[in-house]
Each structure stands twice: as C-alpha cells, then as structure tokens.
Design a protein around this motif. Structure first.
Motif, short mmCIF file in Angstrom:
data_model
loop_
_atom_site.label_atom_id
_atom_site.label_comp_id
_atom_site.label_asym_id
_atom_site.label_seq_id
_atom_site.Cartn_x
_atom_site.Cartn_y
_atom_site.Cartn_z
N PHE A 96 0.86 -1.05 -0.19
CA PHE A 96 -0.09 -0.02 -0.06
C PHE A 96 0.76 1.22 -0.12
N PHE A 97 1.89 1.32 0.88
CA PHE A 97 2.48 2.65 0.95
C PHE A 97 3.40 2.82 -0.12
N ASP A 98 4.04 1.99 -0.94
CA ASP A 98 4.75 1.88 -1.99
C ASP A 98 3.89 2.57 -3.26
N GLY A 99 2.95 1.73 -2.97
CA GLY A 99 1.56 2.10 -4.33
C GLY A 99 1.15 3.43 -4.00
N TYR A 100 1.10 3.87 -2.68
CA TYR A 100 0.46 5.22 -2.55
C TYR A 100 1.43 6.35 -3.02
N LYS A 101 2.87 5.99 -2.57
CA LYS A 101 3.66 6.99 -3.40
C LYS A 101 3.67 7.16 -4.87
N ALA A 102 3.62 6.02 -5.55
CA ALA A 102 3.54 5.91 -6.94
C ALA A 102 2.22 6.53 -7.45
N ASN A 103 1.14 6.30 -6.87
CA ASN A 103 -0.30 6.33 -7.53
C ASN A 103 -1.15 6.51 -6.28
N PRO A 104 -1.23 7.66 -5.65
CA PRO A 104 -2.07 7.69 -4.47
C PRO A 104 -3.56 7.60 -4.64
N ALA A 105 -3.99 8.13 -5.79
CA ALA A 105 -5.50 8.00 -6.22
C ALA A 105 -5.85 6.48 -6.39
N ILE A 142 0.85 9.11 5.47
CA ILE A 142 0.01 8.35 4.53
C ILE A 142 -1.42 7.90 5.05
N VAL A 143 -1.02 7.44 6.18
CA VAL A 143 -2.24 6.77 6.98
C VAL A 143 -3.23 8.02 7.35
N GLY A 144 -2.50 9.21 7.76
CA GLY A 144 -3.43 10.54 7.76
C GLY A 144 -4.28 10.64 6.63
N ALA A 145 -3.69 10.59 5.69
CA ALA A 145 -4.65 10.92 4.46
C ALA A 145 -5.74 9.91 3.95
N VAL A 146 -5.35 8.72 4.41
CA VAL A 146 -6.24 7.61 4.37
C VAL A 146 -7.56 7.70 5.24
#
Ligand SMILES: [Zn+2]
Length: 531
Positions: free
Chosen positions: A146-155, A189-193
């Motif tokens: 999830f975190f690597d994915g979020y950094k590459a494509n958050p949406a 990132i958790v804060g954004a989720v």
C-alpha cells in the motif's frame, strides 16, 4: 474520557510461518492459537486454507477458540467470476470467523505481476468482499504494497482500499509489504487515508526491514489506525513483522497510549508475557533473545555498581517499567565490575541475609573478582555464585568428598570389526565414614564422569533422583600465556527448576568436574539435605 479500542491481529501462524527455519505442525498451530487467545488477541490468522495439508486440516473444523480465527487468501482471480474460482471457494468454505483477503494496491504490481487492468483488480476486490459478506464472514482486506503504491499513485492505492470499505469490509489493512517505509511517511499516508475511510476501520501491517516495524505501527495509530497486525517475537520472513510482544506492553504501560486506548490484553495476561514469549521459542527449539525489550533475560539486568545501589534503593530510578508487570525479573549481574551493592542485592534475592559492613561481603567480592579474572563467569552461573557466597559466609556443609577419579578413553576395533570409542570413569567418594567406589560408561568422558559421580552418594543418593543435565557449553579462553577452558553446565530437577554452574581449568575434564560438583552440591543445598 472513554478510551478508544485498539484491535490486535496476530499473524504468527501465517506471515510468521514464513520465518527461515520455522515449520509449524498442526499441533504447534493449535497450541499457539490458544496462547494468543489467552493473551487477549482479537484476531488470530491461522493460514491459507487449501494451500497446504496443515492449513486445510486446521480450517476443516472448529477449534474451540473464542478469538476470531481468520483465514487468509487471495481475492478472485482476474477474468473469473467469484462463483467460478476454486481458490476463493475453498476460502469461503473454510471454518473461520473472519476472512482476510490480500489484493494488490500498487498499479505497477497490478500490471506486471497480475497482468490485468486497474479496473479489473478493483472489481475483483469488490466481488470477493461481497461474496465473503454473503457467507456471513467478517471481512478484511490486506492492501499489499500500500505505501509504495500510494507513493507511486495515491489515487489508485486509495481507490483499492475504498472499494473494500464500500463493500462492507470491517477492516482495510495498509501493508508495508517490503518494510522500507519510514515512520513519518507512515504517519502522513495513514493520515490521508483516514480522511476517506474512518480510522476505526483502518489497520497497519508493518515489516521490520529498517528495524522500525514497531515504530511504524505506532505511527499509524497516532495517525488514526485502530488495528495493529503483528507476530509473537517479531517472527516473519526477512527481518520479521511488527513484534506484538513489544507493542502490547507499550500500549498497556506507556501513558501516551494507555490513557487513550484499551486493548483485549488484561493486566493478568500481560504479567505472563515473558513466559509466553519464551514458551514460543521453546516450541520453535531456538534460544530466546536475551536482549528482547520487556521480555529478554537482560531487559532488566544491571551490571555497574553505582546503578545497582540506586536500584536497590528505588527500582524506578533505572527501570522504565516494573519488570513484574510483564512477568520479567530484575537481575543484578555479579561480575568483574561488581560493587558491594550488586553483591548485597543478589544475596538478598537468593535469600541470604548479610549486613553491609560485614567483612565477609568484601572478601566475597574479592574472590569473585579474582576468579572472574581466571575465567569464571558468575553472571551466567547463578548456582555457582550462590554456592560461592554461601561458602564464604560459612553455610555450606561438606556433604561428601571425592578422593579420586579416573577417566579412561579408549579407541579400539570391536568384535564386529568396527572402530569404537569407549569411555569409562571411576570415582572414589567418602560420605561420612563410608567409602564408596562407582564406575560407569558414558558416550564421552564428561558423561561417564557425571554418571559415575551420581551413581552412589550413599545417604545423599535419594536427592539425586530427577536431576538431569540439560545443557553443556564449552569455551576456550585465551587469557595470559595459556588457554583455559570454561565449562558451563545447566541442570534441572523434577520441580522444573534450572540452574547453571561453572568450572575453569586448563584441562576440560577438570573444568567439567568442577561444574558437575557445583551442580550436585547446589542440588543438595536446595533440597535442604542434612550435613
Ligand atoms: Zn506481511
């Protein structure tokens, strides 16, 4: 203010089973699941039904557990319907309270590993969650990478998580699968989720590749996540998973967390944590980590004299929590650096009363220092230290005297023409007026000597029943001009007590003999044998 609930999810039996050298049997899995239930873990992940015979059997019937037993598996395969996927069917049919699906949340992995489209991956998540809900299971989704994915494509990462939540998944778990994310990134990132999915539906699954899996779990909690996934003793592939044995006491004992949150672990269960952690290592047949936080043998051990004197006065001065709260013990190491206060504290612990200005205490300290310089290790040999202390204070009787021993090792060709090594020991002992001679064969010189020595001790023989040697460690020390051998022997009796004794000599048989003698005499002292 009412405290918020944090849910603990253990994956020792699934992710922890990936540990190099760990291979759980069905009996292991059931025993560990019961240990986890006693600890107050909310969810116990058992494994992948259908993936191997052990896990299939584990999920074939109910296990009589109150904790939510969870089955793990993939979402439906791309290009198939949920009703036409044999893997998914096995997962849905498993006897489990909850199902944890794993799905890709990194578009790069969707393309390269799954070889499908972003849309099909999301459809697979939705269909799988819906199918499991229809079966009446509690559902969660592990969002892999999830975190690597979020950094590459958050949406896209977020839309995978949201798809599961919208279909009614109880938990969406954010996984740091490669374990390389740092605490500040996790918190951000958790804060954004949690702006999109309520925090009491968000979990964290951290791996320890930067030694921060525990810190990352707490970073996620600070940002709003309310489920923590981890393993006992931090088991897990590569560098392991977040260690629940460190996380639980921090949640229970540190006001920053304890004032705000509650967990399923009771104070009584916490007080058995050290025992539980060691029981797991015992089952895995591996040595416990002495330096493990909270539960390690050294976690509350102090060496330097000045610290020991402060600890004796007020333990809180050098301890961040009370060792008893996690079932551990305070330990003051008696060593070369020891001061009088270490010795006094240790004497008190083993139940010997002595005054601070007793000249015999100074004498004992001198002997300890002298002998440690020769290679004795009293820190490791608690029973030899206790005997030394009791002897210096004049309270150990001379139970018996070994007047002579003889060990003979012979290699020869036997009647079948095989080359064999035969060892024989003869020991002459005086007990009171009695002179006894015992002989024994053994698989080696130390074993033969041990058997002969314990074969006949006259009136003391009855105290030897149940005494066994459980470990024998040899180390060659290079001190001064010649090498000496240090032998440490661990013994156990039928009460389950264990103790360690030490011997040092240029000769390995002599060093072993000293350690054996200490072990036997310690057993007699411990049993209250009359002089
Ligand atoms: Zn994992």
């Amino acid at each position: 203010m009412p405290r918020e609930r944090i849910y603990l999810f253990d994956t020792t039996l699934r992710d922890g089973a990936q540990t190099n050298g760990v291979d759980f049997t069905l009996a292991d899995k059931l025993a560990i699941a019961h240990m986890l239930e006693e600890l107050g873990i909310d969810y116990v992940e058992g494994g992948y039904p259908g993936a191997n015979p052990t896990d299939t059997e584990l999920f074939a019937a109910d296990r009589g557990l109150k904790t939510k037993f969870t089955a793990f598996g993939m979402t439906r395969r791309p290009g198939r319907s949920a009703s036409n996927d044999p893997g998914l069917a096995l997962l849905l049919d498993a006897h489990a309270d909850a199902i944890c699906f794993v799905a890709k949340a990194w578009d790069y992995h969707v393309r390269v590993a799954l070889e499908t489209t972003n849309e099909e991956n999301i459809a697979s998540i939705r269909d799988s969650v819906r199918a499991a809900k229809a079966k009446g299971r509690e559902v969660m989704l592990d969002c892999e990478h999830f975190f690597d994915g979020y950094k590459a494509n958050p949406a896209y990462a977020l839309s995978c998580a949201k798809a599961a939540y919208e279909e009614g998944a109880r938990w969406v778990v954010l996984c740091d699968t490669n374990g390389g994310t740092l605490p500040d990134e996790i918190e951000r990132i958790v804060g954004a989720v949690v702006k999109e999915i309520p925090g009491d539906h968000v979990g964290i699954h951290a791996h320890n590749d930067t030694e921060q899996a525990v810190a990352n779990s707490f970073a996620a909690v600070r940002a709003g996540a309310r489920q923590i996934q981890g393993t006992l003793n931090g088991l897990g592939e590569r560098c392991g998973n977040a260690n629940l044995v460190s996380i639980i006491p921090t949640l229970k004992l540190k006001p920053e967390y304890a004032d705000r949150f509650e967990i399923g672990t009771s104070d009584a269960a916490l007080a058995k944590l050290t025992q539980l952690s060691h029981a797991l290592d015992e089952r895995l047949n591996r040595a416990a980590n002495r330096h493990a936080p909270y539960v390690g043998e050294s976690a509350f051990a102090t060496k330097a004299g000045i610290h020991a004197s402060a600890i004796a006065k007020a333990p809180a001065t050098y301890e961040h929590v009370a060792p008893e709260s996690v079932g551990n013990k305070r330990k003051v190491l008696v060593s070369e650096q020891a001061g009088k206060s270490n010795v006094l504290t240790e004497l008190e612990r083993i139940g010997i009363k002595a005054e601070k200005d007793d000249p015999r205490i100074g004498r004992l300290l001198e002997i300890v220092k002298e002998r440690e310089a020769q290679g004795y290790a009293y820190e490791a040999a608690d029973a030899s230290f206790e005997l030394l202390a009791r002897r210096t204070l004049g309270t150990v009787p001379t139970y018996f005297d070994v007047t002579q021993f003889d060990v003979n090792v012979e290699q020869r060709i036997n009647a079948k023409g095989e080359r064999v090594t035969v060892t024989m020991a003869v020991v002459k002992v005086t007990v009171g007026d009695e002179r006894l001679i015992s002989a024994a064969e053994g698989n080696g010189p130390v074993n033969a000597l041990d058997v002969a020595l314990r074969k006949d001790l006259g009136k003391y023989q009855k105290y030897m029943a149940g005494l066994t040697l459980t470990d024998y460690r040899v180390r060659i020390l290079n001190g001064g001009t010649e090498a000496v051998t240090r032998v440490l022997i661990e013994s156990q009796d039928d009460t389950g007590d264990r103790w360690t004794t030490v011997g040092v000599s240029a000769n390995i048989i002599d060093a072993s003999f000293q350690a054996l003698m200490d072990s036997i005499v310690f057993k007699l002292v411990k049993s209250g044998a009359p002089a």
